[in-house]
Write a protein that holds these residues in place. Structure first.
Motif, PDB file in Angstrom:
ATOM      1  N   GLY A  26       0.663   5.139   0.742  1.00 53.68           N
ATOM      2  CA  GLY A  26      -0.332   5.902   1.366  1.00 53.68           C
ATOM      3  C   GLY A  26      -0.334   7.268   0.595  1.00 53.68           C
ATOM      4  O   GLY A  26       0.480   7.599  -0.413  1.00 53.68           O
ATOM      5  N   GLU A  29      -3.545   4.131  -1.988  1.00 57.54           N
ATOM      6  CA  GLU A  29      -4.618   5.159  -1.325  1.00 57.54           C
ATOM      7  C   GLU A  29      -4.870   6.377  -2.134  1.00 57.54           C
ATOM      8  O   GLU A  29      -5.844   7.114  -1.973  1.00 57.54           O
ATOM      9  N   THR A  36       0.758  -1.224  -0.173  1.00 55.72           N
ATOM     10  CA  THR A  36      -0.058  -0.050  -0.106  1.00 55.72           C
ATOM     11  C   THR A  36       0.836   1.231  -0.126  1.00 55.72           C
ATOM     12  O   THR A  36       1.548   1.560   0.922  1.00 55.72           O
ATOM     13  N   THR A  66      -7.935   1.821  -2.113  1.00 60.49           N
ATOM     14  CA  THR A  66      -8.433   1.859  -0.939  1.00 60.49           C
ATOM     15  C   THR A  66      -9.722   2.677  -1.014  1.00 60.49           C
ATOM     16  O   THR A  66      -9.987   3.171  -2.005  1.00 60.49           O
TER      17      THR A  66
END
Length: 368
Positions: A228, A258, A226, A288
């Protein structure tokens, strides 16, 4: 006659040693006749013994049956002429795997470039920004995970090969480059990155490309965990290019974001020619709750090939316009992209890429 030793029994009288009557001498013919008679009797006794043994064997066979084990020391009987005796069933090896041998991963599409007198450079946390000679080939090694602010930068080099490794971003930064995993810049030949894991709690940018020298970039078996949002005014990407490359080849990449997935603007900076083509295959990108577009490209005419490319919005929806920029339907720039997750799971599951990575091989000839 008795033995001189008390423990021995008296000698048995035999026909040859039978005592004669005292004072009764025997003629030669009588002696010969007696000896002949004795030999006949011995032969008869022997024949009787053989017959007795044969009868005993027959009785034993009848009692035990034809399938009985003849016992140790007994010669096996010969097979009847023309009778087929099945081979014994092969025994299972003691170390056999009940589930069968593990199946190796399918070969990747593109082999690394052929290297000429390459230099080997080891990447560490203290040697993470490499400046390479533009006409020299290199092998980049990453034997241990590299955990450092700014990730790894590879600037220059002709044909450059990095197979296996882990880059971890654990500390938050003030700028986008502080939280980036890998930056590839100004290679002059082919740069081949394979089996790389990019991860970490502060990761906010996966791979950046600045390829104004016309390089070919090959990314295979890459896992970007992931990315961010990162610092203020930063937009996180799994892959972003703002200059080149001449060709981008991606086979097997799994990424979670994200913000954005692939941000492809190869003509944003520089005066390089338009790409000869991008080839994207076996890719899954997952967004996400905060994520936006998972595939974004400019509106120029450079060609792109798509095969088994999947984008999955967090809400599980199927609205293409929500995840594909510049898409105008199935016949648009992103025609062929599937919205959702691959039915067999991510193309690069956890544990495939990283330190100790082993390549599954390649389907094509070695690049030159």
């Amino acid at each position: 006659m008795t033995s001189s030793h008390p423990d021995h029994p008296p000698e048995a009288a035999t026909p040859e040693h039978r005592p004669s009557s005292p004072g009764a001498p025997q003629a030669a013919g009588e002696v010969a006749a007696l000896r002949a008679a004795r030999r006949w009797r011995l032969a008869a006794v022997a024949a009787s013994a053989v017959a007795l043994v044969a009868v005993a064997g027959l009785v034993l066979a009848l009692v035990m049956g034809p399938g009985a084990d003849p016992g140790p020391g007994t010669a096996p009987t010969e097979e009847a002429e023309g009778e087929e005796v099945p081979d014994p069933a092969p025994s299972e090896p003691e170390d056999a795997d009940e589930g069968g041998a593990p199946v190796d991963g399918e070969p990747l599409t593109w082999a690394p470039p052929e290297l000429e007198d390459p230099e080997t450079v080891e990447v560490t946390s203290d040697n993470r920004s490499l400046n390479l000679e533009p006409d020299q080939d290199y092998v980049i090694e990453m034997p241990e995970p590299v955990e450092v602010s700014g990730g790894v930068t590879i600037n220059g080099g002709r044909n450059v090969v990095l197979v296996g490794g882990e880059i971890r971003i654990s500390e938050e930064g003030e700028r986008g480059p502080d939280v980036r995993g890998l930056f590839l810049q100004d290679q002059t030949g082919t740069v081949h990155v394979e089996g790389l894991l990019i991860t970490g709690p502060a990761l906010a940018e996966g791979i950046n490309l600045d390829q104004r020298e016309g390089a070919v970039v090959q990314l295979q078996n890459i896992r970007v965990e992931t990315v961010g949002e990162g610092p203020e005014d930063h937009h996180a990407d799994v892959i972003q290019t703002w200059a080149g490359p001449s060709e981008l080849r991606v086979d097997r990449l799994s990424g979670t974001t994200e913000y954005q997935g692939f941000f492809l603007l190869p003509m944003q900076f520089g005066d390089q020619e338009e790409p000869a083509g991008f080839d994207l295959r076996n890719i899954d990108l997952t967004g996400t709750d905060e994520a936006g577009y998972l595939l974004w490209r400019d509106d120029r005419d450079w060609p792109i090939t798509l095969e088994d490319v999947w984008v999955a919005p967090s809400d599980g929806g199927t609205d293409r316009d929500a995840v594909l920029w510049a898409d105008d339907g199935q016949d648009g720039l992103w025609a062929g992209v599937e919205v959702g997750s691959p039915p067999d799971g991510p193309f690069v599951p956890e544990g495939v890429a990283g330190t100790g990575y082993v390549s599954p091989g390649y389907t094509d000839e070695r690049e030159s």
